[in-house]
Scaffold this motif. Sequence first.
Motif, mmCIF file in Angstrom:
data_model
loop_
_atom_site.group_PDB
_atom_site.id
_atom_site.type_symbol
_atom_site.label_atom_id
_atom_site.label_comp_id
_atom_site.label_asym_id
_atom_site.label_seq_id
_atom_site.Cartn_x
_atom_site.Cartn_y
_atom_site.Cartn_z
ATOM 1 N N TYR A 114 0.852 -1.201 -0.052
ATOM 2 C CA TYR A 114 0.002 0.066 -0.033
ATOM 3 C C TYR A 114 0.856 1.456 0.092
ATOM 4 C CZ TYR A 114 -3.404 3.507 1.606
ATOM 5 O OH TYR A 114 -4.019 4.837 1.543
ATOM 6 N N MET A 115 0.630 2.472 -0.984
ATOM 7 C CA MET A 115 1.509 3.369 -1.064
ATOM 8 C C MET A 115 0.758 4.576 -0.294
ATOM 9 S SD MET A 115 4.109 4.899 -2.392
ATOM 10 C CE MET A 115 4.733 3.550 -3.827
ATOM 11 N N ASP A 116 1.598 5.231 0.340
ATOM 12 C CA ASP A 116 1.023 6.365 1.211
ATOM 13 C C ASP A 116 2.099 7.322 1.023
ATOM 14 O OD1 ASP A 116 -0.654 8.063 2.473
ATOM 15 O OD2 ASP A 116 -1.217 6.694 4.282
ATOM 16 N N THR A 117 1.470 8.566 1.537
ATOM 17 C CA THR A 117 2.554 9.700 1.453
ATOM 18 C C THR A 117 2.859 10.366 2.943
ATOM 19 O OG1 THR A 117 1.868 10.681 -0.546
ATOM 20 C CG2 THR A 117 2.984 12.352 0.687
ATOM 21 N N MET A 123 5.798 6.344 0.073
ATOM 22 C CA MET A 123 6.314 5.088 0.406
ATOM 23 C C MET A 123 5.368 4.205 0.796
ATOM 24 S SD MET A 123 8.755 6.862 3.510
ATOM 25 C CE MET A 123 9.160 5.411 4.104
ATOM 26 N N THR A 124 5.735 2.827 0.508
ATOM 27 C CA THR A 124 4.813 1.758 0.708
ATOM 28 C C THR A 124 4.706 1.435 2.257
ATOM 29 O OG1 THR A 124 6.247 0.029 0.521
ATOM 30 C CG2 THR A 124 5.103 0.607 -1.509
ATOM 31 N N TYR A 125 4.001 0.745 2.638
ATOM 32 C CA TYR A 125 3.982 0.315 4.166
ATOM 33 C C TYR A 125 5.161 -0.487 4.405
ATOM 34 C CZ TYR A 125 -0.826 1.798 5.189
ATOM 35 O OH TYR A 125 -2.030 2.557 5.685
ATOM 36 N N GLY A 126 5.598 -0.998 3.345
ATOM 37 C CA GLY A 126 6.933 -2.248 3.354
ATOM 38 C C GLY A 126 7.896 -1.344 3.516
ATOM 39 N N ASP A 127 8.060 -0.143 2.848
ATOM 40 C CA ASP A 127 9.184 0.835 2.779
ATOM 41 C C ASP A 127 9.265 1.491 4.180
ATOM 42 O OD1 ASP A 127 9.606 0.746 0.048
ATOM 43 O OD2 ASP A 127 8.517 2.270 -0.327
ATOM 44 N N VAL A 128 8.104 1.525 4.884
ATOM 45 C CA VAL A 128 8.286 2.094 6.310
ATOM 46 C C VAL A 128 9.019 0.924 7.337
ATOM 47 C CG1 VAL A 128 6.802 2.961 8.369
ATOM 48 C CG2 VAL A 128 6.519 3.834 5.854
ATOM 49 N N VAL A 129 8.257 -0.153 7.073
ATOM 50 C CA VAL A 129 8.853 -1.358 7.918
ATOM 51 C C VAL A 129 10.350 -1.483 7.818
ATOM 52 C CG1 VAL A 129 8.657 -3.870 8.323
ATOM 53 C CG2 VAL A 129 6.664 -2.397 8.026
ATOM 54 N N THR A 130 10.773 -1.636 6.469
ATOM 55 C CA THR A 130 12.279 -1.611 6.338
ATOM 56 C C THR A 130 12.979 -0.716 6.907
ATOM 57 O OG1 THR A 130 11.945 -2.578 3.980
ATOM 58 C CG2 THR A 130 13.937 -1.805 4.446
ATOM 59 N N HIS A 131 12.465 0.658 6.836
ATOM 60 C CA HIS A 131 13.129 1.860 7.192
ATOM 61 C C HIS A 131 13.428 1.424 8.887
ATOM 62 C CE1 HIS A 131 14.310 5.543 8.904
ATOM 63 N NE2 HIS A 131 13.313 5.519 9.560
ATOM 64 N N MET A 132 12.199 1.097 9.648
ATOM 65 C CA MET A 132 12.181 0.721 10.930
ATOM 66 C C MET A 132 13.222 -0.233 11.471
ATOM 67 S SD MET A 132 8.087 1.077 11.684
ATOM 68 C CE MET A 132 8.353 0.741 13.357
ATOM 69 N N VAL A 133 13.261 -1.205 10.729
ATOM 70 C CA VAL A 133 14.301 -2.165 10.817
ATOM 71 C C VAL A 133 15.466 -1.810 10.738
ATOM 72 C CG1 VAL A 133 15.031 -4.606 10.250
ATOM 73 C CG2 VAL A 133 12.519 -4.050 10.368
ATOM 74 N N ASN A 134 16.033 -0.853 9.494
ATOM 75 C CA ASN A 134 17.281 -0.468 9.272
ATOM 76 C C ASN A 134 17.530 0.523 10.327
ATOM 77 O OD1 ASN A 134 19.639 -0.156 7.441
ATOM 78 N ND2 ASN A 134 18.904 2.005 7.387
ATOM 79 N N HIS A 135 16.842 1.341 10.985
ATOM 80 C CA HIS A 135 17.027 2.181 12.106
ATOM 81 C C HIS A 135 17.337 1.545 13.188
ATOM 82 C CE1 HIS A 135 15.444 5.019 15.283
ATOM 83 N NE2 HIS A 135 16.128 5.949 14.834
#
Length: 169
Positions: A114-117, A123-135
């Motif tokens: 799912y894409m959101d702004t 970013m997709t929700y997956g992008d956010v999860v990836t960012h959180m894990v990387n952070h």
Amino acid sequence: MTKNHFLSLYQYNTWANNTILNHLKQLPEGIIRSQVKSVFPSIFDTLMHVYIIDQGWYSVLTKAYRSDDYQTIKTTVDRLVSEVKDLELGDFTKKQQNLAINLETFIAGNDMGYMDTFSGVQMTYGDVVTHMVNHGTYHRGNVTAMLHQLGEKGVPTDYGVYLYYTSRQ
């Protein structure tokens, strides 16, 4: 890729956080609040930062507030700092684990494509999860460096170590 790659990735993040927290519980009392010259003034401040950022992303993902609602974000950060800054490690761990359960439930129940702004960035929700894990990974590295500065050993939390341990269960 696994059926739900992002859930697996976040489960790694949860494992890594728990591994660090359990390791810290074995160290001399007070070490997590010892002052060090680093990115954050103490290990606890680093842990608190990761928790607050993860809580913020969870709130944005669940639409508790918008990612560009900076006044609400500031108020929420101030409230979270006040709630966790004086906690003992055991109580902090419980908060971290509750957040992980909430995030894993969100990931399992939502389309990670799912894409959101978020603050003007698509970013997709997956992008956010990836960012959180990387952070989280980045700051667990900070914690390891801080432990070495304080004369203690770290604990491995690399993704490969996680895969090794989970393959043995």
